[in-house]
Write a protein that holds these residues in place. Structure first.
Motif, PDB file in Angstrom:
ATOM      1  N   ALA A  12     -21.459   1.529 -24.938  1.00  0.00           N
ATOM      2  CA  ALA A  12     -20.825   0.531 -25.801  1.00  0.00           C
ATOM      3  C   ALA A  12     -19.524   1.132 -26.315  1.00  0.00           C
ATOM      4  O   ALA A  12     -19.522   2.230 -26.874  1.00  0.00           O
ATOM      5  CB  ALA A  12     -21.729   0.161 -26.966  1.00  0.00           C
ATOM      6  N   VAL A  13     -18.423   0.431 -26.097  1.00  0.00           N
ATOM      7  CA  VAL A  13     -17.126   0.872 -26.588  1.00  0.00           C
ATOM      8  C   VAL A  13     -16.752  -0.021 -27.763  1.00  0.00           C
ATOM      9  O   VAL A  13     -16.628  -1.243 -27.610  1.00  0.00           O
ATOM     10  CB  VAL A  13     -16.048   0.790 -25.486  1.00  0.00           C
ATOM     11  CG1 VAL A  13     -14.683   1.175 -26.045  1.00  0.00           C
ATOM     12  CG2 VAL A  13     -16.420   1.701 -24.321  1.00  0.00           C
ATOM     13  N   VAL A  14     -16.596   0.579 -28.932  1.00  0.00           N
ATOM     14  CA  VAL A  14     -16.280  -0.167 -30.151  1.00  0.00           C
ATOM     15  C   VAL A  14     -14.809   0.072 -30.477  1.00  0.00           C
ATOM     16  O   VAL A  14     -14.415   1.173 -30.866  1.00  0.00           O
ATOM     17  CB  VAL A  14     -17.178   0.273 -31.322  1.00  0.00           C
ATOM     18  CG1 VAL A  14     -16.839  -0.527 -32.578  1.00  0.00           C
ATOM     19  CG2 VAL A  14     -18.648   0.096 -30.952  1.00  0.00           C
ATOM     20  N   LEU A  15     -14.003  -0.964 -30.297  1.00  0.00           N
ATOM     21  CA  LEU A  15     -12.558  -0.883 -30.503  1.00  0.00           C
ATOM     22  C   LEU A  15     -12.195  -1.452 -31.868  1.00  0.00           C
ATOM     23  O   LEU A  15     -12.606  -2.563 -32.214  1.00  0.00           O
ATOM     24  CB  LEU A  15     -11.839  -1.663 -29.395  1.00  0.00           C
ATOM     25  CG  LEU A  15     -10.334  -1.901 -29.566  1.00  0.00           C
ATOM     26  CD1 LEU A  15      -9.565  -0.585 -29.570  1.00  0.00           C
ATOM     27  CD2 LEU A  15      -9.824  -2.830 -28.459  1.00  0.00           C
ATOM     28  N   ALA A  16     -11.408  -0.694 -32.631  1.00  0.00           N
ATOM     29  CA  ALA A  16     -10.991  -1.150 -33.958  1.00  0.00           C
ATOM     30  C   ALA A  16      -9.471  -1.085 -34.069  1.00  0.00           C
ATOM     31  O   ALA A  16      -8.903  -0.123 -34.604  1.00  0.00           O
ATOM     32  CB  ALA A  16     -11.649  -0.310 -35.046  1.00  0.00           C
ATOM     33  N   HIS A  17      -8.816  -2.090 -33.531  1.00  0.00           N
ATOM     34  CA  HIS A  17      -7.357  -2.223 -33.655  1.00  0.00           C
ATOM     35  C   HIS A  17      -7.020  -3.711 -33.590  1.00  0.00           C
ATOM     36  O   HIS A  17      -7.522  -4.420 -32.714  1.00  0.00           O
ATOM     37  CB  HIS A  17      -6.634  -1.470 -32.542  1.00  0.00           C
ATOM     38  CG  HIS A  17      -5.178  -1.243 -32.837  1.00  0.00           C
ATOM     39  ND1 HIS A  17      -4.257  -2.272 -32.850  1.00  0.00           N
ATOM     40  CD2 HIS A  17      -4.485  -0.114 -33.153  1.00  0.00           C
ATOM     41  CE1 HIS A  17      -3.065  -1.786 -33.152  1.00  0.00           C
ATOM     42  NE2 HIS A  17      -3.182  -0.481 -33.349  1.00  0.00           N
ATOM     43  N   PRO A  18      -6.170  -4.197 -34.505  1.00  0.00           N
ATOM     44  CA  PRO A  18      -5.907  -5.641 -34.560  1.00  0.00           C
ATOM     45  C   PRO A  18      -5.055  -6.193 -33.423  1.00  0.00           C
ATOM     46  O   PRO A  18      -5.063  -7.403 -33.182  1.00  0.00           O
ATOM     47  CB  PRO A  18      -5.190  -5.811 -35.906  1.00  0.00           C
ATOM     48  CG  PRO A  18      -4.561  -4.481 -36.166  1.00  0.00           C
ATOM     49  CD  PRO A  18      -5.523  -3.474 -35.614  1.00  0.00           C
ATOM     50  N   ASP A  19      -4.329  -5.329 -32.714  1.00  0.00           N
ATOM     51  CA  ASP A  19      -3.433  -5.791 -31.654  1.00  0.00           C
ATOM     52  C   ASP A  19      -4.131  -5.691 -30.299  1.00  0.00           C
ATOM     53  O   ASP A  19      -4.448  -4.590 -29.842  1.00  0.00           O
ATOM     54  CB  ASP A  19      -2.161  -4.942 -31.651  1.00  0.00           C
ATOM     55  CG  ASP A  19      -1.132  -5.423 -30.632  1.00  0.00           C
ATOM     56  OD1 ASP A  19      -1.440  -6.353 -29.858  1.00  0.00           O
ATOM     57  OD2 ASP A  19      -0.021  -4.852 -30.614  1.00  0.00           O
ATOM     58  N   PRO A  20      -4.378  -6.819 -29.627  1.00  0.00           N
ATOM     59  CA  PRO A  20      -5.068  -6.770 -28.329  1.00  0.00           C
ATOM     60  C   PRO A  20      -4.248  -6.089 -27.238  1.00  0.00           C
ATOM     61  O   PRO A  20      -4.789  -5.742 -26.188  1.00  0.00           O
ATOM     62  CB  PRO A  20      -5.301  -8.248 -28.004  1.00  0.00           C
ATOM     63  CG  PRO A  20      -4.248  -8.976 -28.767  1.00  0.00           C
ATOM     64  CD  PRO A  20      -4.059  -8.197 -30.038  1.00  0.00           C
ATOM     65  N   ASN A  21      -2.953  -5.888 -27.488  1.00  0.00           N
ATOM     66  CA  ASN A  21      -2.090  -5.221 -26.510  1.00  0.00           C
ATOM     67  C   ASN A  21      -1.715  -3.809 -26.947  1.00  0.00           C
ATOM     68  O   ASN A  21      -0.772  -3.220 -26.414  1.00  0.00           O
ATOM     69  CB  ASN A  21      -0.818  -6.047 -26.293  1.00  0.00           C
ATOM     70  CG  ASN A  21      -1.121  -7.425 -25.743  1.00  0.00           C
ATOM     71  OD1 ASN A  21      -1.878  -7.568 -24.789  1.00  0.00           O
ATOM     72  ND2 ASN A  21      -0.552  -8.455 -26.359  1.00  0.00           N
ATOM     73  N   MET A 100     -11.998  -1.878 -40.873  1.00  0.00           N
ATOM     74  CA  MET A 100     -12.870  -2.643 -39.982  1.00  0.00           C
ATOM     75  C   MET A 100     -13.962  -1.751 -39.394  1.00  0.00           C
ATOM     76  O   MET A 100     -15.142  -2.136 -39.341  1.00  0.00           O
ATOM     77  CB  MET A 100     -12.043  -3.273 -38.862  1.00  0.00           C
ATOM     78  CG  MET A 100     -12.848  -4.060 -37.848  1.00  0.00           C
ATOM     79  SD  MET A 100     -13.602  -5.549 -38.534  1.00  0.00           S
ATOM     80  CE  MET A 100     -12.238  -6.713 -38.349  1.00  0.00           C
ATOM     81  N   LEU A 101     -13.592  -0.549 -38.964  1.00  0.00           N
ATOM     82  CA  LEU A 101     -14.574   0.358 -38.370  1.00  0.00           C
ATOM     83  C   LEU A 101     -15.522   0.912 -39.429  1.00  0.00           C
ATOM     84  O   LEU A 101     -16.732   1.039 -39.190  1.00  0.00           O
ATOM     85  CB  LEU A 101     -13.874   1.503 -37.646  1.00  0.00           C
ATOM     86  CG  LEU A 101     -14.809   2.504 -36.963  1.00  0.00           C
ATOM     87  CD1 LEU A 101     -15.671   1.813 -35.914  1.00  0.00           C
ATOM     88  CD2 LEU A 101     -14.023   3.648 -36.340  1.00  0.00           C
ATOM     89  N   VAL A 102     -14.987   1.238 -40.591  1.00  0.00           N
ATOM     90  CA  VAL A 102     -15.839   1.731 -41.675  1.00  0.00           C
ATOM     91  C   VAL A 102     -16.898   0.683 -42.020  1.00  0.00           C
ATOM     92  O   VAL A 102     -18.075   1.006 -42.223  1.00  0.00           O
ATOM     93  CB  VAL A 102     -15.002   2.077 -42.919  1.00  0.00           C
ATOM     94  CG1 VAL A 102     -15.909   2.471 -44.080  1.00  0.00           C
ATOM     95  CG2 VAL A 102     -14.027   3.208 -42.609  1.00  0.00           C
ATOM     96  N   GLY A 103     -16.477  -0.588 -42.056  1.00  0.00           N
ATOM     97  CA  GLY A 103     -17.429  -1.659 -42.339  1.00  0.00           C
ATOM     98  C   GLY A 103     -18.483  -1.799 -41.258  1.00  0.00           C
ATOM     99  O   GLY A 103     -19.651  -2.097 -41.544  1.00  0.00           O
TER     100      GLY A 103
END
Length: 223
Positions: A12-21, A100-103
């Protein structure tokens, strides 16, 4: 975690960044591609794209009797229970992971986990006996972060605290610094290749652990 005797190896890859690019999104895709190239399964959880709610609710706190988990938390827990490797991909902002990741850690990974369980390494969460990898980025150079003590702090978070708190089998980290706008294509490709090598290394080691698959000769880890 999944039963190795009956299930394929799953990441499972958990990505925490608001920009999809963003560069972080490129890292997540590169990791996923490398896992699939190794013949293993991977699922990408883009927290911002999912509009995941990072706010821990009072009724979700483990100190309360009869903890109530929201449907989004239950869905993530169900997904993680079939996972052998969890990889976080996130930028360092003001010396910390995104809220977001901390949450996500608060609400999902820590669901129902008490302080006593953390201290005793007796938590029975979804990551128990699994593997953890944290891939981080920063605009600052890696040596500058090291001088500020930030690199060690990140290692303590991913490599020590979460590893121990959730009774995981192993943990590791890869940091890529100097990530700024206008970065050269050579820098980007070199960085993504480091990610691919790290993913391939993890796949090989977990395959050996679960199925006795021989390690490829001269396996690098992308460090």
């Amino acid at each position: 975690m999944s039963n190795a005797a009956s299930s394929p190896i799953r990441h499972a890859v958990v990505l925490a960044h608001p920009d999809p690019n963003s560069f972080n999104a490129m890292i997540a895709r590169a990791y996923c591609d490398a896992v699939e190239a190794a013949g293993q399964e991977v699922i990408l959880r883009d927290l911002y794209a999912m509009t995941f709610d990072p706010v821990l609710k009072n009724e979700e706190r483990p100190v309360r009797k009869g903890v109530t988990l929201a449907p989004d938390v239950r869905a993530e827990l169900d997904m993680l229970r079939d996972t052998n490797v969890v990889t976080f991909v996130f930028p360092i902002w003001f010396g910390m992971p995104p809220a977001m990741l901390v949450g996500y850690i608060d609400r999902v990974l820590g669901a129902g986990t008490t302080v006593r369980q953390v201290q005793d390494r007796s938590a029975e969460g979804p990551l128990g006996k699994g593997h953890l990898c944290a891939i981080t980025t920063s605009g600052a150079a890696a040596d500058w972060l090291e001088a500020q003590g930030q690199t060690e702090a990140l290692r303590e978070l991913a490599g020590t605290y979460l590893f121990r708190a959730f009774a995981m089998r192993s943990s590791e980290a890869l940091h890529i610094g100097d990530v700024v706008e206008g970065a050269s294509s050579a820098f980007i490709e070199d960085s993504l290749q480091r990610v691919r090598k790290r993913a391939a290394s993890i796949c090989a080691r977990v395959g050996q652990e679960l199925y006795g698959t021989p390690l490829p000769p001269q396996l690098g880890d992308g460090s």
